[in-house]
Design an enzyme around this catalytic site. Sequence first.
Site, PDB file in Angstrom:
ATOM      1  CB  THR A  83      -0.958   0.002   1.210  1.00 54.40           C
ATOM      2  OG1 THR A  83      -1.822  -1.123   1.115  1.00 54.40           O
ATOM      3  CG2 THR A  83      -1.795   1.267   1.234  1.00 54.40           C
ATOM      4  CG  ASN A 169      -6.610  -9.255  -4.885  1.00 54.52           C
ATOM      5  OD1 ASN A 169      -6.737  -8.591  -5.908  1.00 54.52           O
ATOM      6  ND2 ASN A 169      -7.435  -9.126  -3.858  1.00 54.52           N
ATOM      7  CD  GLN A 199      -1.765 -12.066  -4.153  1.00 53.41           C
ATOM      8  OE1 GLN A 199      -1.274 -13.185  -4.090  1.00 53.41           O
ATOM      9  NE2 GLN A 199      -2.299 -11.453  -3.107  1.00 53.41           N
ATOM     10  CB  SER A 219       3.125  -6.964   0.145  1.00 51.22           C
ATOM     11  OG  SER A 219       2.839  -7.042   1.519  1.00 51.22           O
ATOM     12  N   GLY A 220       5.874  -8.196   1.614  1.00 44.34           N
ATOM     13  CA  GLY A 220       6.527  -9.369   2.177  1.00 44.34           C
ATOM     14  C   GLY A 220       5.581 -10.390   2.769  1.00 44.34           C
ATOM     15  CG  HIS A 221       1.572  -9.471   4.542  1.00 45.01           C
ATOM     16  ND1 HIS A 221       0.318 -10.043   4.534  1.00 45.01           N
ATOM     17  CD2 HIS A 221       1.438  -8.254   3.954  1.00 45.01           C
ATOM     18  CE1 HIS A 221      -0.539  -9.212   3.970  1.00 45.01           C
ATOM     19  NE2 HIS A 221       0.111  -8.122   3.604  1.00 45.01           N
ATOM     20  CB  THR A 257      15.082   3.614  11.954  1.00 46.62           C
ATOM     21  OG1 THR A 257      15.565   4.836  12.512  1.00 46.62           O
ATOM     22  CG2 THR A 257      16.070   2.496  12.227  1.00 46.62           C
ATOM     23  CB  CYS A 348     -19.742 -13.119   6.579  1.00 47.23           C
ATOM     24  SG  CYS A 348     -18.548 -14.167   5.770  1.00 47.23           S
TER      25      CYS A 348
END
Length: 779
Positions: A83, A169, A199, A219-221, A257, A348
Site C-alpha cells: 500500500t 488477488n 501476487q 509486499s513481504g507478508h 529507520t 458475511c
Amino acid sequence: MINLSKNTKQPLSLIYLDANATTQVLPQAASAALSTMETLFGNPSSSHITGLQAKQIVDKTRQQAKSIIGADEGKIIFTSGATEGIQTAILSALVNAKATLNKTKSYSLLYGATEHKAVPESLKHWNKILEINAEIKAIPVDEKGQLDMDFIAKEVPNALMICTMAVNNETGVYQDINFLDQTIRANNPNVAWMVDCVQALGKTDLALALTSIDYAAFSGHKLYAPKGIGFMYVKENAPFTPIIAGGGQESGLRSGTENLPGLAALSEIFSMLLGQSEASFTPVKTLHLYRLQLVSALTQAFPEITFNHSFENSVATTLNFAIPGFSSKEIMDLFDAANIRVSSGSACSSKVTRSFVLDAMGLPAWQSESAIRMSFGPAMTQTEIDIACNRIVSAAQALVQSCLTLGTKSIDTHTMNTNSITDKTELEGLVQFKVGGSCSWLYVDKKTQSALFIDPLPEVSERLQTLLTCRGLDLVAVIDTHGHADHESCRNSIAKKLLAEQQSDSLGWPADAQTTNIHGQKYPYIILGDKWLIKIATPGHTDDSISLLLCDPITHSAEKLQVHYAFCGDLILMDSIGRSNFSTSSTPAMYSSLQLMNTLIGKDSLICPSHDYHNEFTTCLETEMTGNSLLRQVMNSEIDIEEFSSKKIKMDKHIIEESGNEIMCGAFTSNLASACQKVVVHEYDSASLTKAVQKSSNMQLIDIREPHEYALQHDEKFTNNVPLTRLVQFVKEQQQDKEQEFVLVCRSGGRSQLAAQALGRLGFENVGHLKGGYALHQY
C-alpha cells in the site's frame, strides 16, 4: 477455563488455504528476524561496526530483490508494504504530471477494473489532494479477466497515469505484461505506468528492467515474511517524490529507520527463491499439479462446482469457485468447522455483497455472490495438499447431516474428528430459511413424515426439494401469505413438481380443505399430523393477504385456539406493522385484521412473518405491543379505524423504500427503530464462562451452528445443537421456562450474539454467549 480441546477427540490440524490474504512466517524467516533483533540490532545509518553489520543486511536484501525481479537498472526502495508502495508511485507520478498540465486539456487516470481497491482509492485521494481533477476511468476486462487493449489504446493518449496488476488477488489471473507494454507505449510513450506485483512475487518470472514499467509494488507478508515489510521498484530516471521525509534513509527516498528484522526475514525468503538456501520453494510445475489435485477434490466434493476463472491465464496457486445453492458464508462456515481456512468473495452478512472483480468479468450474479477463494503459496507440500484434499471431500459429506446434499460417499474417518458425520439429525417442527430480509418457513411433522412450506423463496427452492428427498417427506402444501412485491414466488414451480395433482387457489391454499367454526365464523383448514393449519383472511398490507395459524385441533367453536405459530405474512413484523401504501393496500382492512389476529392468537403465540430485516427471527403480540404504541392502541381498541388510518398513512410516508435490492415491506420509522434497541446480553470469555459453569448446575451450553458444522467438530461441553434455522422451534419449546440459563456459541460470536439478543427480546432472562466463539477459543 473452558478448554475447547479438553475432553474432545484429537483436534483437526489447520489447513490454511488463504495465502493470497497473508501467509505464515516461515521458521527460517522468523529465526532470521529474531536473530537480527537479538544480535544484529544496529541502526544501518550508524557508522560503527554494529551499524555496518546492520547495513550489510540492507544491502544484501536490496541486491537479492533486484535479482529476483530483474531490476538491475532500477532502484529498490524498502517500504512498510504494498500500500505504501502504491501511494508513493501514484504521488510521484501525479506530482510530476501536475507541473506539465495544459489547463485547456482534459486528462484521465486509468486503472484495471479488477485492481485491488488500494489502487483506485489512492488515485481518487491524490487526484483530489493535488487538485488535478482528472477523470478516473476503469479499464474493462473480458470474461477471462484480461484487460481491454482497445480501450487502453483509445484512452491512454490522454492519461496521466495507468495502473495495472500483474496477478489478480481474487482470481490469480495474470496479464500479458509485454503486450501491455507494447500497447501503452505505442499510444503514449511518456505516461507513468505502475504495476501491482504483490501476487506475482514467487509465482511468476519477472524481468522488470526489460519493460517500460515505471513503478512496481511488492509486499513481504504475501510470501512468508512478516507483516510491515515490503519494497517497491522505481525505474531509473522515473519521477519520484518521497511520501515520507525525515532522516534521509534509503538515499533520501524513504525516511525512517529501516525495519531490520523484517529485512532479515525478507532476505531469507529471497535466498530460498534464488536457490541460495538449504530450504527451497516448490517448483511452479509442481504447484500446477497441486492445483489440479485440489480441483479434483473439489469436483468430487461438489459435483456442480463452477470455477470463476480460466486455468489457462491464472497462476497455479489460486482457485476461485462458486457452488450452486450455497452462499459463500455457508461454505466458509463449513470449511472453518473442518479447520480449513479459505476466503469469501463476499461479505458475511445478511445483505449479500458481490465480488467487484467477478462483476467486472461479467460473471452471473450468483457466482459473484457465492465466490470462494482458495489460495496457497510456493511453500506448500505434497503432504499438506493430500490432507487438504481428503478434508475437503470429508467436509462436503457433512452437508448430508443437514440434508443440504444427498451425498452417499464413504467418509475417511482418519481425516475427520467424527465417525458418523453423515448421520442425519432429527428434524421435527419449524425450520426458517432466510435470504436477505425475506423468510420462508418449513414445518415438518415427523410422525406422518409430512411437511408444508410457507412463503417460498426461489433461492431455497432446490434446497427444499433436496431436504424433502433426503428426509423422505411428503409435501402437503406450498402456500404464499400474499402476492409478494419484492420477489417472485416460486410456489408454482414447486407445486408443479411435487403437488401436480393438487388443486389450489392463487396462493396455493388446497381446494379440498375442510372448514371449522371459530367464534361463529367459518374458516378453512388442512391437517398436518396432529395439528391443523387454519387460513385466515387478513387483508390490509395487500388485498389478498392471508394468515396461516398452526394450532391444535378444535373440538368446540367457542374454545380458545392453541396457536403454535402464526404465519402472518407482512401484517405484523418485528418492530413494525406491514406497510399499507401499495395500490392494493387498505388501512381500514389492516385495522380489522390486526384486531382479528389479537382475538385469535393471543399474546404469546409465536408470529412468523415473511420478513425479518433485523435478525430477530420471531416475535409475539406481547413483545410487539410493548415497543409499538400504534399496534398497542389498535389491539386495546384505544383508537378507531379513522385515527389508525391517519397515523398509519403518516408512518408509511417515512418508509425507507429499499434496503439493498429489497423493497421494504414494513413501516419502520426512525422513532420506532430507536424505541427498539438491541437487547444487551452477557458476553463470556473462557475464564468467566468456566467460573459460571462451576457456579451453576443448571446452565445449558448450546452450539447454534448448523448441524453439519457441529458434526464436523465441536466442544463436547456444548452438548446441545440448536442451529439458527431452528431457533424459532427452540423458542417454542422453551417458552414456559424463560428463566433457564443459556450460553450460546458459534464460529466467531456473530450468530450466537444475534440469537442471544433475539431470545432476550422475547423475555428470556438469562441468556449469554461466548464472545469470539470458537475462533477465539481453541477447539
